[in-house]
Scaffold this motif. Sequence first.
Motif, PDB file in Angstrom:
ATOM      1  N   TYR A  73       0.827  -1.206   0.000  1.00  0.00           N
ATOM      2  CA  TYR A  73       0.000   0.000   0.000  1.00  0.00           C
ATOM      3  C   TYR A  73       0.865   1.260   0.000  1.00  0.00           C
ATOM      4  CZ  TYR A  73      -4.250  -2.594   1.121  1.00  0.00           C
ATOM      5  OH  TYR A  73      -5.320  -3.426   1.080  1.00  0.00           O
ATOM      6  N   GLU A  74       0.261   2.348  -0.452  1.00  0.00           N
ATOM      7  CA  GLU A  74       0.904   3.648  -0.346  1.00  0.00           C
ATOM      8  C   GLU A  74       1.084   3.983   1.132  1.00  0.00           C
ATOM      9  OE1 GLU A  74      -1.829   6.236  -2.343  1.00  0.00           O
ATOM     10  OE2 GLU A  74      -1.053   5.718  -4.319  1.00  0.00           O
ATOM     11  N   PRO A  75       2.052   4.835   1.470  1.00  0.00           N
ATOM     12  CA  PRO A  75       2.203   5.240   2.871  1.00  0.00           C
ATOM     13  C   PRO A  75       0.898   5.848   3.394  1.00  0.00           C
ATOM     14  CG  PRO A  75       4.056   6.003   1.568  1.00  0.00           C
ATOM     15  CD  PRO A  75       3.045   5.449   0.607  1.00  0.00           C
ATOM     16  N   MET A  76       0.605   5.595   4.643  1.00  0.00           N
ATOM     17  CA  MET A  76      -0.615   6.102   5.248  1.00  0.00           C
ATOM     18  C   MET A  76      -0.462   7.533   5.738  1.00  0.00           C
ATOM     19  SD  MET A  76      -2.866   4.282   8.253  1.00  0.00           S
ATOM     20  CE  MET A  76      -2.710   2.673   7.499  1.00  0.00           C
ATOM     21  N   VAL A  77       0.778   7.905   6.065  1.00  0.00           N
ATOM     22  CA  VAL A  77       1.025   9.217   6.662  1.00  0.00           C
ATOM     23  C   VAL A  77       2.132   9.927   5.898  1.00  0.00           C
ATOM     24  CG1 VAL A  77       1.699  10.416   8.786  1.00  0.00           C
ATOM     25  CG2 VAL A  77       0.358   8.320   8.925  1.00  0.00           C
ATOM     26  N   LEU A  78       1.886  11.188   5.568  1.00  0.00           N
ATOM     27  CA  LEU A  78       2.918  12.028   4.979  1.00  0.00           C
ATOM     28  C   LEU A  78       3.720  12.617   6.126  1.00  0.00           C
ATOM     29  CD1 LEU A  78       4.108  13.405   2.457  1.00  0.00           C
ATOM     30  CD2 LEU A  78       2.443  15.231   2.813  1.00  0.00           C
ATOM     31  N   LEU A  79       5.020  12.402   6.129  1.00  0.00           N
ATOM     32  CA  LEU A  79       5.855  12.844   7.252  1.00  0.00           C
ATOM     33  C   LEU A  79       6.702  14.067   6.916  1.00  0.00           C
ATOM     34  CD1 LEU A  79       6.950   9.361   8.614  1.00  0.00           C
ATOM     35  CD2 LEU A  79       5.304  10.955   9.606  1.00  0.00           C
ATOM     36  N   TYR A  80       6.522  14.624   5.740  1.00  0.00           N
ATOM     37  CA  TYR A  80       7.280  15.811   5.350  1.00  0.00           C
ATOM     38  C   TYR A  80       6.679  17.034   6.022  1.00  0.00           C
ATOM     39  CZ  TYR A  80       9.301  19.457   2.487  1.00  0.00           C
ATOM     40  OH  TYR A  80       9.964  20.568   2.078  1.00  0.00           O
ATOM     41  N   ASP A  81       7.519  17.877   6.598  1.00  0.00           N
ATOM     42  CA  ASP A  81       7.117  19.104   7.286  1.00  0.00           C
ATOM     43  C   ASP A  81       6.433  18.773   8.625  1.00  0.00           C
ATOM     44  OD1 ASP A  81       7.004  21.845   7.612  1.00  0.00           O
ATOM     45  OD2 ASP A  81       5.186  22.083   6.423  1.00  0.00           O
ATOM     46  N   TYR A  82       5.255  18.190   8.586  1.00  0.00           N
ATOM     47  CA  TYR A  82       4.571  17.729   9.797  1.00  0.00           C
ATOM     48  C   TYR A  82       3.686  16.549   9.398  1.00  0.00           C
ATOM     49  CZ  TYR A  82       0.608  20.403   7.981  1.00  0.00           C
ATOM     50  OH  TYR A  82      -0.393  20.886   7.189  1.00  0.00           O
ATOM     51  N   PRO A  83       3.395  15.628  10.322  1.00  0.00           N
ATOM     52  CA  PRO A  83       2.631  14.425   9.975  1.00  0.00           C
ATOM     53  C   PRO A  83       1.198  14.753   9.537  1.00  0.00           C
ATOM     54  CG  PRO A  83       3.752  14.126  12.062  1.00  0.00           C
ATOM     55  CD  PRO A  83       3.888  15.566  11.692  1.00  0.00           C
ATOM     56  N   ARG A  84       0.802  14.180   8.407  1.00  0.00           N
ATOM     57  CA  ARG A  84      -0.561  14.310   7.880  1.00  0.00           C
ATOM     58  C   ARG A  84      -1.021  12.944   7.395  1.00  0.00           C
ATOM     59  NH1 ARG A  84       1.359  18.864   4.008  1.00  0.00           N
ATOM     60  NH2 ARG A  84       3.257  17.867   4.639  1.00  0.00           N
ATOM     61  N   ILE A  85      -2.234  12.607   7.748  1.00  0.00           N
ATOM     62  CA  ILE A  85      -2.771  11.296   7.382  1.00  0.00           C
ATOM     63  C   ILE A  85      -3.442  11.365   6.010  1.00  0.00           C
ATOM     64  CG2 ILE A  85      -4.991  11.652   8.531  1.00  0.00           C
ATOM     65  CD1 ILE A  85      -4.683   8.689   9.513  1.00  0.00           C
ATOM     66  N   ASP A  86      -3.362  10.268   5.264  1.00  0.00           N
ATOM     67  CA  ASP A  86      -4.030  10.158   3.967  1.00  0.00           C
ATOM     68  C   ASP A  86      -5.523  10.410   4.187  1.00  0.00           C
ATOM     69  OD1 ASP A  86      -5.494   9.046   1.757  1.00  0.00           O
ATOM     70  OD2 ASP A  86      -3.812   7.743   1.281  1.00  0.00           O
ATOM     71  N   PRO A  87      -6.143  11.314   3.415  1.00  0.00           N
ATOM     72  CA  PRO A  87      -7.557  11.638   3.631  1.00  0.00           C
ATOM     73  C   PRO A  87      -8.514  10.451   3.470  1.00  0.00           C
ATOM     74  CG  PRO A  87      -6.587  13.101   1.960  1.00  0.00           C
ATOM     75  CD  PRO A  87      -5.541  12.107   2.351  1.00  0.00           C
ATOM     76  N   ALA A  88      -8.087   9.389   2.821  1.00  0.00           N
ATOM     77  CA  ALA A  88      -8.950   8.213   2.661  1.00  0.00           C
ATOM     78  C   ALA A  88      -9.026   7.385   3.936  1.00  0.00           C
ATOM     79  CB  ALA A  88      -8.432   7.334   1.521  1.00  0.00           C
ATOM     80  N   ILE A  89      -8.083   7.562   4.842  1.00  0.00           N
ATOM     81  CA  ILE A  89      -7.989   6.701   6.025  1.00  0.00           C
ATOM     82  C   ILE A  89      -9.018   7.019   7.117  1.00  0.00           C
ATOM     83  CG2 ILE A  89      -6.452   5.969   7.904  1.00  0.00           C
ATOM     84  CD1 ILE A  89      -5.787   4.794   5.140  1.00  0.00           C
ATOM     85  N   PRO A  90      -9.212   8.277   7.541  1.00  0.00           N
ATOM     86  CA  PRO A  90     -10.150   8.535   8.647  1.00  0.00           C
ATOM     87  C   PRO A  90     -11.538   7.936   8.468  1.00  0.00           C
ATOM     88  CG  PRO A  90      -8.824  10.472   8.267  1.00  0.00           C
ATOM     89  CD  PRO A  90      -8.508   9.507   7.148  1.00  0.00           C
ATOM     90  N   PRO A  91     -12.190   8.069   7.291  1.00  0.00           N
ATOM     91  CA  PRO A  91     -13.522   7.450   7.176  1.00  0.00           C
ATOM     92  C   PRO A  91     -13.495   5.923   7.335  1.00  0.00           C
ATOM     93  CG  PRO A  91     -13.128   8.967   5.345  1.00  0.00           C
ATOM     94  CD  PRO A  91     -11.844   8.833   6.098  1.00  0.00           C
ATOM     95  N   LEU A  92     -12.435   5.285   6.821  1.00  0.00           N
ATOM     96  CA  LEU A  92     -12.323   3.832   6.968  1.00  0.00           C
ATOM     97  C   LEU A  92     -12.228   3.436   8.431  1.00  0.00           C
ATOM     98  CD1 LEU A  92      -9.727   2.939   4.178  1.00  0.00           C
ATOM     99  CD2 LEU A  92     -12.184   2.477   4.158  1.00  0.00           C
ATOM    100  N   LEU A  93     -11.356   4.124   9.161  1.00  0.00           N
ATOM    101  CA  LEU A  93     -11.143   3.789  10.565  1.00  0.00           C
ATOM    102  C   LEU A  93     -12.374   4.092  11.403  1.00  0.00           C
ATOM    103  CD1 LEU A  93      -7.480   5.014  11.079  1.00  0.00           C
ATOM    104  CD2 LEU A  93      -8.282   2.689  10.655  1.00  0.00           C
ATOM    105  N   GLU A  94     -13.001   5.232  11.154  1.00  0.00           N
ATOM    106  CA  GLU A  94     -14.170   5.612  11.953  1.00  0.00           C
ATOM    107  C   GLU A  94     -15.346   4.659  11.727  1.00  0.00           C
ATOM    108  OE1 GLU A  94     -14.734   9.725  10.949  1.00  0.00           O
ATOM    109  OE2 GLU A  94     -12.917  10.313  12.012  1.00  0.00           O
ATOM    110  N   GLN A  95     -15.457   4.127  10.529  1.00  0.00           N
ATOM    111  CA  GLN A  95     -16.574   3.228  10.244  1.00  0.00           C
ATOM    112  C   GLN A  95     -16.301   1.786  10.654  1.00  0.00           C
ATOM    113  OE1 GLN A  95     -18.086   3.357   6.263  1.00  0.00           O
ATOM    114  NE2 GLN A  95     -19.682   1.888   6.681  1.00  0.00           N
ATOM    115  N   TYR A  96     -15.058   1.306  10.485  1.00  0.00           N
ATOM    116  CA  TYR A  96     -14.796  -0.125  10.633  1.00  0.00           C
ATOM    117  C   TYR A  96     -13.917  -0.517  11.814  1.00  0.00           C
ATOM    118  CZ  TYR A  96     -16.812  -0.462   5.986  1.00  0.00           C
ATOM    119  OH  TYR A  96     -17.659  -0.394   4.909  1.00  0.00           O
TER     120      TYR A  96
END
Length: 103
Positions: A73-96
Amino acid sequence: MRPQHVSTAYRHGTPLRSWTDEPPEIASSAAELAIKASDSIDAIRKLLRKEPATLEEQVSLGRLNSHCFLMGYEPMVLLYDYPRIDPAIPPLLEQYSKHFRAS
């Protein structure tokens, strides 16, 4: 009968999969597995709340990205500058995921 969707490990020359390439149930299970394996549950919770991560948590996010890569899979978190999560991840985690449901 063979399952239609089976997560495979990374193969050289194969593009990494986006978190939206598979059904949400499969992608969310893979995401949760990578998060647990990298011991980054607390760090992901902080990112979801838009709180800054400690240095130790940032290291766990690096492990998380490594697990994602090894799973193909593509990285889940962008770590450049400051950590940012892939926008596709929060809805998946919150639902499942029981670890990330909004209470």
